[in-house]
Design a protein around this motif. Structure first.
Motif, short mmCIF file in Angstrom:
data_model
loop_
_atom_site.label_atom_id
_atom_site.label_comp_id
_atom_site.label_asym_id
_atom_site.label_seq_id
_atom_site.Cartn_x
_atom_site.Cartn_y
_atom_site.Cartn_z
N PRO A 1 32.09 45.30 35.04
CA PRO A 1 32.09 44.12 35.91
C PRO A 1 33.26 43.18 35.60
O PRO A 1 33.84 42.59 36.51
CB PRO A 1 30.75 43.46 35.59
CG PRO A 1 29.88 44.59 35.19
CD PRO A 1 30.79 45.49 34.39
N THR A 2 33.63 43.06 34.31
CA THR A 2 34.76 42.21 33.94
C THR A 2 36.06 42.74 34.53
O THR A 2 36.87 41.98 35.07
CB THR A 2 34.88 42.12 32.40
OG1 THR A 2 33.65 41.63 31.89
CG2 THR A 2 36.01 41.19 31.99
N THR B 1 25.30 46.35 40.28
CA THR B 1 24.92 45.06 40.84
C THR B 1 26.05 44.04 40.71
O THR B 1 26.38 43.34 41.67
CB THR B 1 23.66 44.51 40.12
OG1 THR B 1 22.75 45.59 39.94
CG2 THR B 1 23.01 43.41 40.91
N HIS B 2 26.64 43.97 39.51
CA HIS B 2 27.71 42.99 39.29
C HIS B 2 28.93 43.28 40.16
O HIS B 2 29.52 42.38 40.72
CB HIS B 2 28.12 42.98 37.82
CG HIS B 2 27.25 42.12 36.98
ND1 HIS B 2 26.08 42.57 36.41
CD2 HIS B 2 27.35 40.81 36.63
CE1 HIS B 2 25.51 41.59 35.75
NE2 HIS B 2 26.25 40.51 35.86
N ILE B 3 29.27 44.55 40.24
CA ILE B 3 30.46 44.91 41.01
C ILE B 3 30.23 44.66 42.49
O ILE B 3 31.10 44.16 43.20
CB ILE B 3 30.87 46.38 40.71
CG1 ILE B 3 31.43 46.44 39.29
CG2 ILE B 3 31.89 46.88 41.72
CD1 ILE B 3 31.78 47.83 38.81
N THR C 1 23.24 47.55 36.09
CA THR C 1 23.91 46.27 35.83
C THR C 1 25.33 46.31 36.37
O THR C 1 25.78 45.39 37.05
CB THR C 1 23.97 45.98 34.31
OG1 THR C 1 22.67 46.16 33.78
CG2 THR C 1 24.47 44.58 34.02
N ILE C 2 26.01 47.40 36.07
CA ILE C 2 27.40 47.56 36.53
C ILE C 2 27.45 47.50 38.05
O ILE C 2 28.21 46.73 38.63
CB ILE C 2 27.99 48.90 36.05
CG1 ILE C 2 28.03 48.95 34.52
CG2 ILE C 2 29.38 49.12 36.63
CD1 ILE C 2 28.40 50.31 33.95
N MET D 1 25.11 40.84 27.17
CA MET D 1 26.27 41.55 27.69
C MET D 1 26.92 42.44 26.61
O MET D 1 27.31 43.55 26.88
CB MET D 1 27.32 40.55 28.19
CG MET D 1 26.86 39.74 29.38
SD MET D 1 27.18 40.54 30.95
CE MET D 1 28.86 40.04 31.26
N LYS E 1 28.37 42.34 43.70
CA LYS E 1 28.47 40.89 43.86
C LYS E 1 29.92 40.45 43.96
O LYS E 1 30.28 39.66 44.82
CB LYS E 1 27.80 40.18 42.65
CG LYS E 1 26.51 39.45 43.02
CD LYS E 1 26.03 38.65 41.83
CE LYS E 1 24.70 39.17 41.32
NZ LYS E 1 24.37 38.68 39.97
N VAL E 2 30.73 40.99 43.05
CA VAL E 2 32.17 40.66 43.05
C VAL E 2 32.79 41.03 44.38
O VAL E 2 33.47 40.23 45.02
CB VAL E 2 32.90 41.40 41.90
CG1 VAL E 2 34.41 41.23 42.03
CG2 VAL E 2 32.44 40.89 40.55
N LYS F 1 36.08 41.97 38.16
CA LYS F 1 36.26 40.54 38.37
C LYS F 1 37.74 40.16 38.21
O LYS F 1 38.30 39.46 39.05
CB LYS F 1 35.41 39.74 37.37
CG LYS F 1 34.55 38.67 38.03
CD LYS F 1 33.64 38.00 37.01
CE LYS F 1 32.35 38.76 36.83
NZ LYS F 1 31.54 38.28 35.68
#
Ligand SMILES: [Zn+2]
Lengths: 119, 239
Positions: free
Chosen positions: A56-57, B68-70, B65-66, A1, B72-73, A60
Motif C-alpha cells: 500500500p505504501t 483494500t488499501h490499494i 489488507t493490501i 502495520m 482505496k488509493v 500511495k
C-alpha cells in the motif's frame, strides 16, 4: 502495520515512506519482494517489513507522483519495478534530511537527559 | 526458477485461498510469492513445502489488507482526476461517442423482431446428403415465409443476389472494415446494392428459396472475411 521483533509499531510508524524513498534513491530500481529482503538483511531482522505495509505504501507513493513503475516479463510472470520520479528524488532528499535531523535531535535530548541523570 | 505449472499453482492459491480479485494486485503478488518460494527452494526444500510455508507467512488477511488499501488509493486517484480535470470530461464524452459509433456498426441485434428460435446452430455438422463434415457458416432462424428481416447494424448493401440455388435470394451488408452480414433464402428483398442502411432497417422478407429444407432465415456474420458465430454478438448485446 509492521511486524517488528525488536522495535514497536509506534516507533516505526511514519518512517516507512522514508525507508522506501531512501532505498530507491540508493538502489535505482527495486521490486516489492526485493525491498522486504533488503530491509530485513540491512537491519539484521530488527525491522521486518510486512507485505501488508509495504505494497500500500508503494502504491500511495506512486499515486503521489513520487514513484513510477516499469513492468518486465520475467520467466512466465510479470515483475513490477519501482523507480523514483524527479519529484520523488527531491522528496527523498527532503524526507531523509528531515529524518536525520530528527535522529540528531532525539540524540541530543536523550544524551542531555542522560547527563542530567548521571550528575 | 519456477516452471509454468508451479506458477499456475501459485495463481490458484492467490485466487482461491487469498481471494485476490484485483488484477494488478494479483500480478504483483504472483511475483512476490514466486520469489519467496524460490528463495526457500534454494535452501533445499521442495516446491510443495515452500508454497505451503509462504502461504502461512503471507496470510489471506495480509493480502486482503493490501488489496483494500490499494483499492482505496486508486479510488482516490480516480476521484481526484474526475474533479480536477475538465479535459477528462471532454475525453470521456469523446470516448462515449466512439463507443456509441462502434455499437452501431457491430451486428449485435437479431435480424428478426421478437422471440426467435434457432433451428440450426453455427459450427460443424454432418451433411445428410454426402456424409461429409461441413461447417455451418451461420445460424438458421425459424421464420415463416414473409417474416420481416432487419439489418443488424449500420452499413452499406454490398450485394443483392436472386437465385434458386445455394443461398437463394440473399443480401450481403458491409458494416465497416471489419464486419459483414449475410441473409439468405429470402422471399423478397426491399433494398438494392449500394443502399445505406441503419441498424434495424427493414431489408426484406424471409422465404424458402435456394437450397433450403423449409422456410427459415440463414444468417451469417463475417469478421475480417471469416465467418464467426452470430450468436456471440446477439448475446452480448443483452448485457
Ligand atoms: Zn443455414
Amino acid at each position: 502495520m509492521y511486524n517488528c521483533p525488536m522495535y514497536s509499531k509506534e516507533l516505526l510508524k511514519g518512517t516507512l515512506k522514508t525507508i522506501v524513498l531512501k532505498l530507491l534513491s540508493e538502489q535505482g530500481k527495486m521490486y516489492g519482494y526485493e525491498i522486504t529482503q533488503h530491509v530485513k538483511s540491512a537491519t539484521a531482522g530488527k525491522v521486518l517489513l510486512t507485505e501488508g505495509a509495504l505494497y500500500p505504501t508503494l502504491h500511495k507513493l506512486e499515486a503521489e507522483g513520487f514513484l513510477r513503475t516499469e513492468k518486465i516479463t520475467f520467466g512466465g510472470r510479470i515483475r513490477k519495478y519501482y523507480h523514483l520520479t524527479d519529484s520523488g528524488k527531491s522528496a527523498a532528499i527532503t524526507k531523509i534530511n528531515e529524518f536525520e535531523e530528527f535522529i540528531d535531535t532525539m540524540k541530543f535530548i536523550f544524551n542531555s537527559k542522560l547527563s542530567i541523570e548521571s550528575k | 526458477m519456477l516452471n509454468e505449472n508451479q506458477i499456475n499453482q501459485v495463481i490458484t492459491l492467490l485466487k482461491e485461498e487469498n481471494q485476490i480479485t484485483d488484477a494488478m494486485v494479483l500480478e504483483e503478488m504472483i511475483d512476490h510469492f514466486c520469489c519467496s518460494i524460490e528463495k526457500k527452494m534454494i535452501l533445499g526444500i521442495s516446491f510443495e513445502q515452500a508454497i505451503s510455508e509462504t502461504s502461512k507467512e503471507i496470510s489471506p488477511d495480509e493480502t486482503q489488507t493490501i488489496e483494500t488499501h490499494i483499492e482505496k488509493v486508486n479510488f482516490r486517484i480516480r476521484l481526484k482526476r474526475k474533479v480536477k480535470s475538465i479535459s477528462a470530461v471532454a475525453a470521456t464524452l469523446v470516448l462515449l461517442m466512439v463507443i456509441g459509433a462502434d455499437a452501431q456498426i457491430k451486428p449485435d441485434i437479431p435480424p428478426v423482431k421478437g422471440e426467435f428460435n434457432i433451428t440450426s446452430k453455427y459450427g460443424t455438422k454432418r451433411d445428410i446428403s454426402d456424409q461429409k463434415m461441413k461447417l455451418h457458416k451461420g445460424i438458421d432462424i425459424r421464420a415463416k415465409i414473409g417474416t420481416p428481416i432487419y439489418a443488424t447494424a449500420n452499413g452499406k448493401v454490398n450485394e443483392v443476389n436472386f437465385s434458386n440455388k445455394g443461398y437463394g435470394n440473399k443480401i450481403v451488408i458491409s458494416h465497416d472494415e471489419i464486419y459483414e452480414t449475410l441473409y439468405a433464402h429470402l422471399s423478397s428483398i426491399t433494398v438494392k446494392a449500394n443502399d445505406l442502411v441503419k441498424k434495424g432497417d427493414l431489408i426484406g422478407y424471409s422465404g424458402n428459396t435456394g437450397l433450403s429444407t423449409g422456410p427459415h432465415l440463414h444468417y451469417e456474420v463475417l469478421k475480417n472475411g471469416t465467418c464467426v458465430n452470430p450468436e456471440i454478438f446477439i448475446e452480448t448485446s443483452d448485457e
